[in-house]
Design a protein around this motif. Structure first.
Motif, PDB file in Angstrom:
ATOM      1  N   UNK A 187     -52.778 -23.030  53.736  1.00  0.00           N
ATOM      2  CA  UNK A 187     -53.671 -22.672  52.630  1.00  0.00           C
ATOM      3  C   UNK A 187     -53.689 -23.784  51.574  1.00  0.00           C
ATOM      4  N   UNK A 188     -52.555 -24.400  51.344  1.00  0.00           N
ATOM      5  CA  UNK A 188     -52.454 -25.438  50.317  1.00  0.00           C
ATOM      6  C   UNK A 188     -53.208 -26.707  50.686  1.00  0.00           C
ATOM      7  N   UNK A 189     -53.451 -26.920  51.963  1.00  0.00           N
ATOM      8  CA  UNK A 189     -54.197 -28.111  52.379  1.00  0.00           C
ATOM      9  C   UNK A 189     -55.603 -27.766  52.870  1.00  0.00           C
ATOM     10  N   UNK A 190     -56.025 -26.536  52.626  1.00  0.00           N
ATOM     11  CA  UNK A 190     -57.355 -26.087  53.022  1.00  0.00           C
ATOM     12  C   UNK A 190     -58.413 -26.536  52.016  1.00  0.00           C
ATOM     13  N   UNK A 191     -59.380 -27.295  52.490  1.00  0.00           N
ATOM     14  CA  UNK A 191     -60.503 -27.718  51.649  1.00  0.00           C
ATOM     15  C   UNK A 191     -61.288 -26.480  51.205  1.00  0.00           C
ATOM     16  N   UNK A 192     -61.449 -25.526  52.113  1.00  0.00           N
ATOM     17  CA  UNK A 192     -62.241 -24.324  51.816  1.00  0.00           C
ATOM     18  C   UNK A 192     -61.581 -23.468  50.732  1.00  0.00           C
ATOM     19  N   UNK A 193     -60.258 -23.302  50.789  1.00  0.00           N
ATOM     20  CA  UNK A 193     -59.578 -22.524  49.749  1.00  0.00           C
ATOM     21  C   UNK A 193     -59.583 -23.282  48.420  1.00  0.00           C
ATOM     22  N   UNK A 196     -64.371 -29.829  54.942  1.00  0.00           N
ATOM     23  CA  UNK A 196     -64.055 -28.448  55.304  1.00  0.00           C
ATOM     24  C   UNK A 196     -62.824 -28.462  56.201  1.00  0.00           C
ATOM     25  N   UNK A 197     -62.181 -27.305  56.325  1.00  0.00           N
ATOM     26  CA  UNK A 197     -61.004 -27.219  57.193  1.00  0.00           C
ATOM     27  C   UNK A 197     -59.738 -27.694  56.520  1.00  0.00           C
ATOM     28  N   UNK A 198     -58.770 -28.109  57.344  1.00  0.00           N
ATOM     29  CA  UNK A 198     -57.445 -28.499  56.862  1.00  0.00           C
ATOM     30  C   UNK A 198     -57.305 -30.018  56.841  1.00  0.00           C
ATOM     31  N   UNK A 257     -51.386 -17.882  46.583  1.00  0.00           N
ATOM     32  CA  UNK A 257     -50.497 -16.716  46.636  1.00  0.00           C
ATOM     33  C   UNK A 257     -51.278 -15.450  46.992  1.00  0.00           C
ATOM     34  N   UNK A 258     -52.391 -15.233  46.321  1.00  0.00           N
ATOM     35  CA  UNK A 258     -53.215 -14.041  46.573  1.00  0.00           C
ATOM     36  C   UNK A 258     -53.694 -14.003  48.028  1.00  0.00           C
ATOM     37  N   UNK A 259     -54.230 -15.105  48.513  1.00  0.00           N
ATOM     38  CA  UNK A 259     -54.747 -15.146  49.883  1.00  0.00           C
ATOM     39  C   UNK A 259     -53.621 -14.966  50.897  1.00  0.00           C
ATOM     40  N   UNK A 260     -52.473 -15.596  50.655  1.00  0.00           N
ATOM     41  CA  UNK A 260     -51.345 -15.509  51.590  1.00  0.00           C
ATOM     42  C   UNK A 260     -50.756 -14.110  51.647  1.00  0.00           C
ATOM     43  N   UNK A 261     -50.608 -13.478  50.485  1.00  0.00           N
ATOM     44  CA  UNK A 261     -49.929 -12.180  50.428  1.00  0.00           C
ATOM     45  C   UNK A 261     -50.812 -11.004  50.823  1.00  0.00           C
ATOM     46  N   UNK A 315     -56.814 -15.173  56.457  1.00  0.00           N
ATOM     47  CA  UNK A 315     -57.611 -15.197  57.699  1.00  0.00           C
ATOM     48  C   UNK A 315     -59.055 -15.597  57.424  1.00  0.00           C
ATOM     49  N   UNK A 316     -59.536 -15.377  56.207  1.00  0.00           N
ATOM     50  CA  UNK A 316     -60.903 -15.758  55.846  1.00  0.00           C
ATOM     51  C   UNK A 316     -61.116 -17.271  55.859  1.00  0.00           C
ATOM     52  N   UNK A 317     -60.060 -18.038  55.550  1.00  0.00           N
ATOM     53  CA  UNK A 317     -60.212 -19.488  55.469  1.00  0.00           C
ATOM     54  C   UNK A 317     -59.469 -20.239  56.577  1.00  0.00           C
TER      55      UNK A 317
END
Length: 158
Positions: free
Chosen positions: A20-26, A44-46, A144-148, A153-155
């Motif tokens: 998630x921390x290296x996701x361009x989309x997040x 986009x992507x990682x 944190x929100x997306x992970x927990x 899964x959305x990104x």
């Protein structure tokens, strides 16, 4: 040079937090308030080692372009991105991840140098360090929100 260190405990698997921390989309989601858009490089992507991304964003009412490159990478424990072009004289952003009993401890270390000599240093003290701390804290809260919540899964699954 100013240094910002932020620790965030995330109750999720280290691999999910790292990705998630290296996701361009997040990143786009977490910086919606600055209208950030990936306009060149990895858009986009990682992002991975030796890849770069150019962001266009509005900060302090002015649109700016900033390019950073991943210069170190050890999945899922560590990666570094460094500015290659942009408004800063330079920056280095270290992302550290440690597996804990509760999940993952994520630590950001952001070291930067502003242009314009003494004027830039004054701007750092009065405005920029607080602004960058808030920006990084907001990004970490979105990770944190997306992970927990399973929203990761959305990104990460696309």
């Amino acid at each position: 040079m100013p240094r910002i260190e932020i620790k965030t405990q995330v109750n999720a698997d280290i691999k999910i937090v790292f990705d998630l921390s290296r996701s361009i989309d997040l990143h786009k989601i977490s910086t919606a308030q600055t209208y950030e858009e990936a306009i060149a490089g990895k858009t986009t992507g990682l992002i991975r080692l030796n890849e770069s991304v150019t962001w266009r964003a509005r900060h302090f009412g002015v649109y700016q372009n900033l390019t950073s490159k991943v210069t170190a990478f050890n999945s899922p424990f560590y990666f570094v991105d460094e500015m290659t072009k942009g408004a800063f004289k330079g920056f280095r952003h270290e992302h550290h991840f440690i597996k804990t009993n509760e999940g993952t401890l994520m630590t950001d270390i952001f070291v930067y140098e502003s242009p314009f000599g003494l004027l830039g240093q004054l701007f750092d003290k009065i405005i920029l360090k607080k602004y960058m701390t808030q920006l990084l804290t907001k990004r970490n809260q979105v990770v944190k929100e997306f992970a927990e919540t399973g929203r990761w899964k959305e990104v990460l699954s696309s």
